[in-house]
Design an enzyme around this catalytic site. Structure first.
Site, mmCIF file in Angstrom:
data_model
loop_
_atom_site.group_PDB
_atom_site.id
_atom_site.type_symbol
_atom_site.label_atom_id
_atom_site.label_comp_id
_atom_site.label_asym_id
_atom_site.label_seq_id
_atom_site.Cartn_x
_atom_site.Cartn_y
_atom_site.Cartn_z
ATOM 1 N N CYS A 276 12.243 54.450 47.888
ATOM 2 C CA CYS A 276 11.979 53.545 46.752
ATOM 3 C C CYS A 276 11.230 54.196 45.602
ATOM 4 O O CYS A 276 11.793 54.360 44.518
ATOM 5 C CB CYS A 276 11.192 52.340 47.243
ATOM 6 S SG CYS A 276 12.139 51.318 48.372
HETATM 7 N N1 LIG Z 1 13.426 50.793 52.998
HETATM 8 C C1 LIG Z 1 12.550 50.233 52.206
HETATM 9 O O1 LIG Z 1 11.338 50.371 52.412
HETATM 10 C C2 LIG Z 1 12.988 49.361 51.044
HETATM 11 C C3 LIG Z 1 12.033 48.529 50.427
HETATM 12 C C4 LIG Z 1 12.415 47.733 49.374
HETATM 13 C C5 LIG Z 1 13.723 47.806 48.902
HETATM 14 N N2 LIG Z 1 14.640 48.625 49.483
HETATM 15 C C6 LIG Z 1 15.999 48.632 48.933
HETATM 16 O O2 LIG Z 1 16.857 47.917 49.816
HETATM 17 C C7 LIG Z 1 18.158 48.512 49.828
HETATM 18 C C8 LIG Z 1 18.528 48.875 51.251
HETATM 19 O O3 LIG Z 1 17.617 49.867 51.706
HETATM 20 P P1 LIG Z 1 17.411 50.234 53.230
HETATM 21 O O4 LIG Z 1 16.174 51.039 53.295
HETATM 22 O O5 LIG Z 1 17.554 49.011 54.082
HETATM 23 O O6 LIG Z 1 18.686 51.185 53.466
HETATM 24 P P2 LIG Z 1 19.183 51.769 54.865
HETATM 25 O O7 LIG Z 1 19.866 53.045 54.539
HETATM 26 O O8 LIG Z 1 18.094 51.726 55.860
HETATM 27 O O9 LIG Z 1 20.265 50.706 55.341
HETATM 28 C C9 LIG Z 1 21.409 50.429 54.643
HETATM 29 C C10 LIG Z 1 22.480 49.993 55.631
HETATM 30 O O10 LIG Z 1 23.630 49.639 54.861
HETATM 31 C C11 LIG Z 1 24.775 50.133 55.533
HETATM 32 N N3 LIG Z 1 25.853 50.242 54.544
HETATM 33 C C12 LIG Z 1 26.078 51.200 53.623
HETATM 34 N N4 LIG Z 1 27.139 50.884 52.867
HETATM 35 C C13 LIG Z 1 27.607 49.696 53.339
HETATM 36 C C14 LIG Z 1 28.670 48.856 52.969
HETATM 37 N N5 LIG Z 1 29.471 49.142 51.945
HETATM 38 N N6 LIG Z 1 28.867 47.721 53.669
HETATM 39 C C15 LIG Z 1 28.063 47.412 54.716
HETATM 40 N N7 LIG Z 1 27.020 48.161 55.094
HETATM 41 C C16 LIG Z 1 26.805 49.290 54.410
HETATM 42 C C17 LIG Z 1 24.324 51.443 56.146
HETATM 43 O O11 LIG Z 1 25.175 51.833 57.200
HETATM 44 C C18 LIG Z 1 22.910 51.081 56.600
HETATM 45 O O12 LIG Z 1 22.901 50.567 57.910
HETATM 46 C C19 LIG Z 1 18.079 49.694 48.873
HETATM 47 O O13 LIG Z 1 18.514 49.312 47.611
HETATM 48 C C20 LIG Z 1 16.600 50.016 48.828
HETATM 49 O O14 LIG Z 1 16.233 50.644 47.619
HETATM 50 C C21 LIG Z 1 14.299 49.401 50.563
#
Ligand SMILES: NC(=O)c1ccc[n+]([C@@H]2O[C@H](COP(=O)([O-])OP(=O)(O)OC[C@H]3O[C@@H](n4cnc5c(N)ncnc54)[C@H](O)[C@@H]3O)[C@@H](O)[C@H]2O)c1
Length: 444
Positions: A276
């Protein structure tokens, strides 16, 4: 007669009969799915990663904040199922998208995951659904990308379906603030969308705060993360200056935070990691350029934070020289490689940059991290070393790059020769006698 989807959707959500689909089961999607399932909703998690889907079915969690026990309990109540079949979207009343939003090669937003997820929603959309995007992105994404794509089906937003943005604020490994008790921001494309999205999240989240539009909700998240990147960079710069003044940055911060107003403590470190903070503000910079606007604070903060791994090496170089040692001929242990303590996540971790710089300089570098038995990333291929007295003694210096809890820091201090503590963890361990360690333990 015109069908009132708001009324039927509200009724289903109110009675918890609404079927909820979460696309993307990562750090954000999986805890969110469980939060709704715990409240009695039927949740379907949809992910492209077959292995993740398989693991969840077997009650195996790959996310630090979700325990296997918690996952198994929910699965037993048959409230949560997972699939790779996007046709399931058609059966959902609400669909929440939580896919990654990384940076591209030239530091431009990579919204390909969002586009792919939205195409799958478009191909399976039906009347009366609420769609929410949670992935962090630049202001305008929901309105400019999702809205036209979903309306290309002939359905109208605010009439046939509802569309909103709600930024995820999860803080991995935070023991107090979880998905359920972190206030949530909601901004719909239409007023009806804000209303129904708030109604949905109100069932699982303690406090839901509506804002005037999806663009505003997108901007809220980027303000939050820009605030963090700028303050982290500021304190990193102050730390390098304090070093020149022979002052202890942590002492200065601890004293400054006694001021009951107008000061918020941020702490220095070897850089700024994670999915992030180093990434999201660059989404804003990129979008700002479209308006001929230069985000000076973000650019400078990124530059300062990105220079920190090199600064760590230079600092260690100086410390070793003062001990009549040369960095290039030294054996260095990097302790902690995750981007943040207690989180099994290497994304943008400054420890990786530190190892890369050391390897490039031909230094004998090794690593230890309780969460990673191997390190195979960006050309680095290392096996974790043992955390034993004899190994620690064989090293010329240790760089504490990540301050995982539960590590025996007293043992570390007792068996290492030089320690560069980039996280200020050793000063928190009462057993480590400062006097004894004087001349061996160094802050950033
Ligand atoms: N991790 C954090 O601390 C955090 C905090 C706030 C916001 N975010 C935001 O949330 C969003 C998700 O982050 P995350 O950390 O959960 O990511 P992550 O990589 O942990 O998980 C994403 C998941 O989405 C799946 N994926 C990818 N493309 C896909 C598709 N087309 N259809 C279905 N599934 C799909 C992946 O296989 C994975 O399991 C991002 O935009 C991130 O910036 C993350």
């Amino acid at each position: 007669m015109k069908k009132d989807y708001i009324k039927s959707l509200k009724s289903k959500i109110g009675k918890k009969n609404a079927a909820l689909g979460i696309i993307g089961l990562g750090y954000v999607g999986l805890p969110l799915a469980l939060a709704f399932a715990k409240k009695g909703f039927r949740v379907t998690g949809i992910d492209v990663d077959k292995d993740r889907v398989r693991k969840i079915k077997r009650g195996i969690s790959y996310i630090t904040d979700v325990s296997n026990d918690e996952l198994k309990k929910i699965l037993k109540r048959e409230r949560f199922e997972t699939t790779t079949n996007f046709k399931m979207i058609r059966k959902m009343d609400a669909v929440i998208i939580c896919v990654p939003t990384p940076m591209g090669k030239n530091k431009e937003p990579d919204i390909s995951y969002i586009r792919e997820a939205v195409t799958n929603v478009k191909n399976n959309i039906r009347k009366g659904q609420i769609i929410v995007l949670e992935s962090t992105t630049y202001p305008g994404t929901t309105r400019e990308i999702l809205l036209p794509e979903l309306e290309s089906t002939g359905l109208k937003e605010g009439k046939d379906f509802y569309l909103a943005f709600s930024p995820e604020r999860i803080d991995p490994a935070n023991k107090i603030y979880k998905t359920e008790n972190t206030p949530k921001i909601i901004g719909g494309i239409s007023r009806k969308s804000t209303q129904i999205a708030k109604f949905l999240y109100d069932r699982a989240i303690k406090e839901v705060i509506p804002v005037s539009s999806a663009d505003a909700a997108e901007m809220v998240k980027l303000l939050e993360n820009t605030f963090r990147i700028v303050n982290i960079a500021l304190v990193n710069e102050i730390a390098t200056l304090c070093n020149k003044f022979s002052l202890d940055t942590w002492e200065i911060i601890d004293a400054a935070k006694s001021k009951p107003y107008g000061f918020m403590p941020f702490y220095p470190g070897p850089g700024c990691g994670g999915h992030c903070i180093p990434v999201d503000p660059l989404y804003l910079s990129w979008k700002a350029k479209e308006h001929g606007f230069d985000t000076k604070f973000i650019n400078l903060a990124s530059q300062v934070n990105e220079s920190m791994p090199q600064y760590v090496i230079e600092r260690l170089d100086g410390i070793l020289a003062a001990h009549n040692k040369t960095l290039n001929k030294s054996k260095i242990l990097v302790l902690g490689v995750a981007y943040k303590k207690n989180v099994k996540d290497l994304r943008e971790s400054p420890a990786i940059d530190i190892i890369r710089i050391l390897e490039r300089r031909g230094v004998g570098v090794s690593f230890y991290d309780p969460l990673f038995p191997f390190l195979k990333i960006n050309g680095i291929n290392l096996k974790r070393t043992p955390f034993t007295g004899s190994f620690l003694k064989s090293q010329d210096a240790v760089i504490i790059a990540t301050d995982h809890t539960g590590l025996d820091y007293k043992f570390l201090a007792g068996h290492s020769s030089i320690i560069l503590d980039t996280r200020g963890i050793l000063r928190k361990i009462p057993d480590i006698k400062r006097a004894k360690s004087k001349g061996r333990i160094f802050n950033l």
